[in-house]
Design an enzyme around this catalytic site. Structure first.
Site, PDB file in Angstrom:
ATOM      1  N   CYS A  52     -10.983 -52.311  23.790  1.00  0.00           N
ATOM      2  CA  CYS A  52     -11.371 -53.513  25.507  1.00  0.00           C
ATOM      3  C   CYS A  52     -10.378 -53.092  26.237  1.00  0.00           C
ATOM      4  CB  CYS A  52     -11.239 -54.756  25.364  1.00  0.00           C
ATOM      5  SG  CYS A  52     -11.265 -55.980  26.002  1.00  0.00           S
ATOM      6  N   CYS A  91     -18.010 -64.374  13.774  1.00  0.00           N
ATOM      7  CA  CYS A  91     -17.171 -63.956  15.324  1.00  0.00           C
ATOM      8  C   CYS A  91     -18.122 -62.378  15.663  1.00  0.00           C
ATOM      9  CB  CYS A  91     -15.495 -63.965  14.947  1.00  0.00           C
ATOM     10  SG  CYS A  91     -14.847 -63.562  16.198  1.00  0.00           S
ATOM     11  N   CYS A 112      -3.120 -58.879  21.994  1.00  0.00           N
ATOM     12  CA  CYS A 112      -4.474 -57.821  20.897  1.00  0.00           C
ATOM     13  C   CYS A 112      -4.351 -56.304  20.633  1.00  0.00           C
ATOM     14  CB  CYS A 112      -4.850 -59.082  21.639  1.00  0.00           C
ATOM     15  SG  CYS A 112      -6.831 -57.802  21.484  1.00  0.00           S
ATOM     16  N   GLY A 146     -13.974 -56.754  22.373  1.00  0.00           N
ATOM     17  CA  GLY A 146     -14.161 -56.551  24.086  1.00  0.00           C
ATOM     18  C   GLY A 146     -14.349 -58.106  24.655  1.00  0.00           C
ATOM     19  N   GLU A 197     -16.007 -54.355  14.211  1.00  0.00           N
ATOM     20  CA  GLU A 197     -15.831 -55.510  13.812  1.00  0.00           C
ATOM     21  C   GLU A 197     -16.056 -56.869  13.647  1.00  0.00           C
ATOM     22  OE1 GLU A 197     -11.364 -57.862  15.043  1.00  0.00           O
ATOM     23  OE2 GLU A 197     -12.018 -56.843  13.444  1.00  0.00           O
ATOM     24  N   CYS A 205      -7.938 -60.040  16.426  1.00  0.00           N
ATOM     25  CA  CYS A 205      -8.731 -59.567  16.948  1.00  0.00           C
ATOM     26  C   CYS A 205      -8.490 -58.252  17.057  1.00  0.00           C
ATOM     27  CB  CYS A 205      -8.271 -60.557  18.559  1.00  0.00           C
ATOM     28  SG  CYS A 205      -9.315 -59.114  19.500  1.00  0.00           S
ATOM     29  N   CYS A 234      -4.881 -57.299  26.886  1.00  0.00           N
ATOM     30  CA  CYS A 234      -4.379 -58.829  26.486  1.00  0.00           C
ATOM     31  C   CYS A 234      -2.956 -58.960  25.400  1.00  0.00           C
ATOM     32  CB  CYS A 234      -4.925 -59.648  25.981  1.00  0.00           C
ATOM     33  SG  CYS A 234      -6.647 -60.253  27.166  1.00  0.00           S
TER      34      CYS A 234
HETATM   35  S1  SF4 Z   1     -10.565 -57.598  22.837  1.00  0.00           S
HETATM   36 FE1  SF4 Z   1     -10.617 -60.546  24.055  1.00  0.00          FE
HETATM   37  S2  SF4 Z   1      -7.993 -60.736  23.439  1.00  0.00           S
HETATM   38 FE2  SF4 Z   1      -8.290 -58.722  23.179  1.00  0.00          FE
HETATM   39  S3  SF4 Z   1      -7.924 -57.565  24.835  1.00  0.00           S
HETATM   40 FE3  SF4 Z   1      -9.874 -57.850  25.069  1.00  0.00          FE
HETATM   41  S4  SF4 Z   1     -10.152 -60.017  26.351  1.00  0.00           S
HETATM   42 FE4  SF4 Z   1      -8.131 -60.036  25.563  1.00  0.00          FE
END
Ligand code: SF4
Length: 338
Positions: free
Chosen positions: A96, A89, A103, A145, A76, A318, A100
């Site tokens: 990822c 963005c 997210c 990511g 995205e 995100c 986190c």
């Molecule tokens: S995309 Fe960004 S906020 Fe989401 S888990 Fe990965 S590092 Fe963390």
């Protein structure tokens, strides 16, 4: 081109074509010799990201693209309009690995790194769709990511985006955001002259450990030390992103600790009221709570700006759009196969 026995300037010619908005076919490369064009047509092809969906928010002008890559992965890209300019963005990975807790992308796990052209290609595709006169002014690596976990490709994509032969973005307009891979922060500053944003979100190691597993590897002291050693371009400040989570990180003590952590770092703080996400454990703060926290920081001499949660109606946080596309596709597959 040199590996094909051609002059280096042929490479520059081809590169320029490849990063010209609207370029679609190698037949268009009319300033290359015919024989070279024939070889290119035989051994290469032009791949543009496939747009799966473009969704515009009805609440604000946020706009989100879902792009499908050659291997079927979906990423995205989000356009966030401002008063006088827009910010794009971009994603740097499929999924990822950082995990986190707030997210959606983090909860999906890591699939793969994006190549330099898949990263820069997001910008090119958006410019093609918006028209060059409306191209976004700022670029942030803040989509799906962790950019610093895909260090080489991210740096290569910045070189493409900022090349005069490419999209000619000023590096001053490009910001890389990280969850806090401390050694790579220092390396980034030594490698390339771009802005830096840190996803901070907590003022104690115990809360940050809980929110962002990377903190167990690089705790706040190590992260702040890396920020102090980051080679900051002149007159720039490091942006600290701070999601305000109801009842967790916006007390007077948090403001005091934040002031101590950022002491001596040219900084600005973006306060982002948490945007409720279905299935996650966190709650959105009230407007009053966010304003009170902002005041505490301003009183300490910080620039603290409240950033609205954008595109609530189009799942703009995100990774959420990505999860929606995948969910929808799973539903379609489920209904056709079953
Ligand atoms: S995309 Fe960004 S906020 Fe989401 S888990 Fe990965 S590092 Fe963390």
């Amino acid at each position: 081109m040199e590996s094909w026995g051609e002059a280096a300037f042929r490479g520059r010619q081809l590169f320029k074509w490849l990063w010209t908005p609207g370029f679609a076919s190698l037949d268009e490369v009319t300033d290359l010799p015919k024989t070279l064009r024939a070889r290119l047509a035989l051994e290469g092809y032009v791949y543009n990201l496939e747009t799966v969906s473009v969704v515009a928010s009805k609440l604000d002008d946020t706009c989100k693209w879902a792009f499908r890559l050659e291997d079927g992965s979906v990423i995205e890209t989000v356009l966030i309009p401002g008063d006088s300019h827009a910010t794009l963005c971009v994603s740097s990975q499929v999924g990822c690995a950082m995990g986190c807790r707030f997210c959606k992308t983090g909860s999906m796990g890591f699939v793969r790194n994006l190549s330099p052209s898949e990263i820069a290609g997001q910008v090119l595709s958006v410019i093609e769709q918006l028209g060059s006169e409306q191209r976004p002014r700022n670029l942030v690596f803040m989509g799906m990511g962790e950019p610093l976990a895909n260090f080489e490709n991210v740096v290569a994509s910045i070189r493409i985006l900022s090349s005069e032969l490419g999209l000619n973005y000023s590096k001053r307009r490009i910001t890389v955001s990280t969850s806090g891979i401390a050694p790579k922060i220092v390396e980034l500053g030594n490698e390339i002259d771009v802005g830096l944003a840190i996803s901070l979100h907590a003022t104690t190691n115990s809360l940050r450990d809980r929110l962002m597993p990377i903190n167990r590897r690089y705790p706040l002291e190590v992260l702040m030390d890396a920020c102090r050693r980051f080679k900051l371009p002149r007159r720039r400040r490091i942006t600290f992103e701070y999601i305000v989570l109801k009842g967790l990180n916006h007390s007077r003590e948090d403001a005091n600790r934040l002031a101590r952590l950022l002491d001596g770092i040219p900084s600005k703080i973006n306060l982002i009221p948490y945007n409720y996400v279905e299935g996650l454990e966190f709650q959105a703060p009230s407007e009053r709570e966010v304003l009170d926290f902002q005041k505490l920081l301003i009183d300490k001499g910080f620039t603290a700006i409240i950033r609205k949660s954008r595109g609530r109606d189009i799942e703009a946080a995100c990774g959420q759009l990505w999860s929606k596309v995948i969910r929808d596709e799973a539903r379609v597959k489920g209904s056709t196969s079953g």
